[in-house]
Design a protein around this motif. Structure first.
Motif, mmCIF file in Angstrom:
data_model
loop_
_atom_site.group_PDB
_atom_site.id
_atom_site.type_symbol
_atom_site.label_atom_id
_atom_site.label_comp_id
_atom_site.label_asym_id
_atom_site.label_seq_id
_atom_site.Cartn_x
_atom_site.Cartn_y
_atom_site.Cartn_z
ATOM 1 N N ASN A 47 0.809 -1.224 0.000
ATOM 2 C CA ASN A 47 0.000 0.000 0.000
ATOM 3 C C ASN A 47 0.839 1.270 0.000
ATOM 4 O O ASN A 47 0.321 2.338 0.280
ATOM 5 C CB ASN A 47 -0.969 -0.013 1.195
ATOM 6 C CG ASN A 47 -0.272 -0.362 2.498
ATOM 7 O OD1 ASN A 47 0.947 -0.366 2.547
ATOM 8 N ND2 ASN A 47 -1.036 -0.654 3.531
ATOM 9 N N ARG A 113 5.943 -4.950 21.276
ATOM 10 C CA ARG A 113 5.612 -5.396 22.639
ATOM 11 C C ARG A 113 5.812 -6.895 22.788
ATOM 12 O O ARG A 113 5.641 -7.647 21.828
ATOM 13 C CB ARG A 113 4.130 -5.151 22.902
ATOM 14 C CG ARG A 113 3.831 -3.774 23.325
ATOM 15 C CD ARG A 113 2.365 -3.691 23.736
ATOM 16 N NE ARG A 113 1.932 -2.324 23.596
ATOM 17 C CZ ARG A 113 0.739 -1.949 23.170
ATOM 18 N NH1 ARG A 113 -0.159 -2.859 22.842
ATOM 19 N NH2 ARG A 113 0.442 -0.685 23.078
ATOM 20 N N GLY A 150 -4.440 -8.158 15.544
ATOM 21 C CA GLY A 150 -4.447 -6.977 14.678
ATOM 22 C C GLY A 150 -3.935 -7.303 13.280
ATOM 23 O O GLY A 150 -3.682 -8.464 12.956
ATOM 24 N N SER A 152 -1.058 -6.729 12.033
ATOM 25 C CA SER A 152 0.299 -7.308 12.042
ATOM 26 C C SER A 152 0.226 -8.817 12.205
ATOM 27 O O SER A 152 0.922 -9.563 11.501
ATOM 28 C CB SER A 152 1.134 -6.747 13.189
ATOM 29 O OG SER A 152 1.289 -5.374 13.055
ATOM 30 N N HIS A 171 -5.342 -15.644 19.635
ATOM 31 C CA HIS A 171 -5.780 -14.292 20.009
ATOM 32 C C HIS A 171 -6.666 -14.371 21.251
ATOM 33 O O HIS A 171 -7.466 -15.283 21.400
ATOM 34 C CB HIS A 171 -6.539 -13.657 18.837
ATOM 35 C CG HIS A 171 -7.101 -12.314 19.144
ATOM 36 N ND1 HIS A 171 -6.382 -11.352 19.832
ATOM 37 C CD2 HIS A 171 -8.303 -11.755 18.865
ATOM 38 C CE1 HIS A 171 -7.128 -10.271 19.959
ATOM 39 N NE2 HIS A 171 -8.298 -10.480 19.391
ATOM 40 N N ARG A 172 -6.531 -13.373 22.118
ATOM 41 C CA ARG A 172 -7.191 -13.431 23.427
ATOM 42 C C ARG A 172 -8.697 -13.203 23.387
ATOM 43 O O ARG A 172 -9.391 -13.466 24.355
ATOM 44 C CB ARG A 172 -6.535 -12.426 24.372
ATOM 45 C CG ARG A 172 -6.658 -10.967 23.944
ATOM 46 C CD ARG A 172 -5.858 -10.092 24.889
ATOM 47 N NE ARG A 172 -5.882 -8.702 24.488
ATOM 48 C CZ ARG A 172 -5.204 -7.752 25.127
ATOM 49 N NH1 ARG A 172 -4.441 -8.042 26.154
ATOM 50 N NH2 ARG A 172 -5.271 -6.512 24.710
ATOM 51 N N MET A 182 -7.753 -8.602 5.726
ATOM 52 C CA MET A 182 -6.638 -9.364 6.311
ATOM 53 C C MET A 182 -7.176 -10.611 7.037
ATOM 54 O O MET A 182 -6.569 -11.683 6.961
ATOM 55 C CB MET A 182 -5.855 -8.499 7.303
ATOM 56 C CG MET A 182 -5.370 -7.186 6.738
ATOM 57 S SD MET A 182 -3.972 -7.386 5.630
ATOM 58 C CE MET A 182 -2.631 -7.203 6.769
ATOM 59 N N ILE A 235 1.734 -8.146 18.903
ATOM 60 C CA ILE A 235 0.665 -7.535 19.710
ATOM 61 C C ILE A 235 0.810 -6.017 19.844
ATOM 62 O O ILE A 235 0.305 -5.422 20.787
ATOM 63 C CB ILE A 235 0.603 -8.178 21.116
ATOM 64 C CG1 ILE A 235 1.926 -7.991 21.865
ATOM 65 C CG2 ILE A 235 0.226 -9.655 21.025
ATOM 66 C CD1 ILE A 235 1.832 -8.350 23.345
ATOM 67 N N TYR A 280 -2.633 6.248 12.794
ATOM 68 C CA TYR A 280 -2.512 5.797 11.400
ATOM 69 C C TYR A 280 -1.393 4.768 11.240
ATOM 70 O O TYR A 280 -1.584 3.744 10.601
ATOM 71 C CB TYR A 280 -2.279 6.992 10.474
ATOM 72 C CG TYR A 280 -3.428 7.974 10.517
ATOM 73 C CD1 TYR A 280 -4.648 7.670 9.910
ATOM 74 C CD2 TYR A 280 -3.319 9.178 11.184
ATOM 75 C CE1 TYR A 280 -5.705 8.552 9.960
ATOM 76 C CE2 TYR A 280 -4.376 10.075 11.237
ATOM 77 C CZ TYR A 280 -5.571 9.751 10.628
ATOM 78 O OH TYR A 280 -6.625 10.613 10.691
ATOM 79 N N GLN A 282 1.129 4.164 9.425
ATOM 80 C CA GLN A 282 1.421 3.601 8.108
ATOM 81 C C GLN A 282 2.743 4.155 7.590
ATOM 82 O O GLN A 282 3.147 5.255 7.972
ATOM 83 C CB GLN A 282 0.296 3.970 7.119
ATOM 84 C CG GLN A 282 -1.055 3.449 7.529
ATOM 85 C CD GLN A 282 -1.063 1.934 7.635
ATOM 86 O OE1 GLN A 282 -0.815 1.228 6.670
ATOM 87 N NE2 GLN A 282 -1.316 1.434 8.827
#
Ligand code: NAP
Length: 306
Positions: A47, A113, A150, A152, A171-172, A182, A235, A280, A282
């Motif tokens: 992108n 993280r 997310g 990522s 995922h939690r 995605m 995360i 953002y 990006q």
């Protein structure tokens, strides 16, 4: 004495360097802990305008660096550990070296993280990773997990199926934060098994290398063991702003506050990229804000010739 010092060599810092160098300001860029920032750790970028077939993150960032060098930007390796922004010229210390700057651009980015589990940090490079591009190759025909919900996590899960025999996406929550396109890609990938809702309680590494994880369903509270060889933690990130505490205005999460473009609470200090952007995040917005910071610094220096 430098006209402009730029802290950070991700796409915000490098775009600032290109603009400042083309304005004949001979900027000095201090690379930071991760040379090239997050683009250096990513895979395909689809992108970023101008690349209809996409481009690899490391290639894109290397091109930006060469472009900045071509116009005279200077680069120093090292991470900034102290700054004195109380008066101009500003003082910036990286290891044993201290630099003086008439204007400063902070483009220090954000850092990945970790989950906060015991011994997790020691497992980096021993089956635990925060960078699929860097480490995916080591997991050919192995089972691995990606943790996170997310964009990522989705991107990494898909990318890692190139190498891994199986990818558990853990995922939690039951809902993902990622964008629909995605999520759809991950769900359509036969090598990905989605494990939700599931919290990683422990990463097993009896001989110092990851062999599995124990996950707990927060609804039923039952735990499940998953045997695997690698865990990719995806995360989110924290802004690299600790060194500016008490000197630049920041929000409660440590993101630097920018006003009227790239201005900070200290005249002559400008900010760009993910260290000031939790919304953002990006490559193209980071690059755009790097351009703004360089233009603002140039204008500031025109009015402060001392
Ligand atoms: P993010 O959007 O903040 O997502 C972080 C994910 O990790 C969330 O699902 C969160 O769970 C989970 N998480 C956070 N702390 C956790 C913990 N301690 N234990 C377990 N799970 C935890 O971060 P991101 O995915 O890195 O994306 C950052 C930004 O970059 C986003 O704006 C994203 O759209 C953008 N991005 C875009 C692309 C692309 O378009 N190609 C690719 C990558 C990233 P909860 O949801 O429960 O909070």
């Amino acid at each position: 004495m430098h006209n402009v010092v730029i802290i950070g060599s991700g796409c915000a810092g490098l775009t600032a360097a290109i603009y400042a160098a083309r304005a004949n300001l001979k900027p000095l860029v201090i690379d930071g802990r991760e040379q090239g920032g997050q683009l250096a750790l990513t895979t395909h970028v689809e992108n970023y305008p101008g690349f209809p077939d996409g481009i690899l993150g490391p290639e894109l960032i290397e091109n930006m660096r060469k472009q900045a060098q071509r116009f005279g930007a200077e680069f120093k390796a090292g991470a900034v550990n102290e700054v004195d922004l109380t008066h101009r010229p500003f003082k910036i210390t990286a290891g044993k070296d201290t630099y003086e700057a008439k204007a400063l651009i902070v483009a220090a980015g954000a850092t990945a993280r970790l989950l906060g589990l015991a011994g997790e940090h020691d497992l980096i490079g021993r089956g635990l990773s925060t960078c699929a591009t860097c480490d995916g190759y080591f997991f050919r025909e192995k089972a691995i997990a990606v943790v996170g919900g997310g964009d990522s996590a989705m991107e990494e899960a898909n990318f890692l199926t190139r190498y891994a025999s199986k990818v558990y996406l853990i995922h939690r929550r039951k809902e993902f934060r990622a964008s629909k396109i995605m999520i759809d890609r991950v769900r359509a990938n036969p090598k990905v098994e989605v494990v939700i809702p599931a919290i990683v309680e422990e990463i097993h590494a009896p001989n110092g290398h990851v062999t599995g994880v124990r996950v707990r369903n927060p609804e039923g509270q039952e735990s499940t063991e998953i045997a695997l060889d690698g865990v990719f933690v995806a995360i989110g990130h924290d802004p690299n702003s600790t060194v500016f505490k008490g000197q630049l205005e920041m929000d409660s999460n440590g993101y630097l506050i920018s006003n009227h473009g790239s201005l900070t609470s200290v005249p002559g200090v400008f900010v760009a990229g993910d260290v000031q952007d939790h919304r953002y995040r990006q490559a193209v917005t980071a690059a755009g804000s790097g351009c703004m910071a360089a233009l603002d610094a140039e204008k500031f220096l025109e009015g402060h010739t001392d």
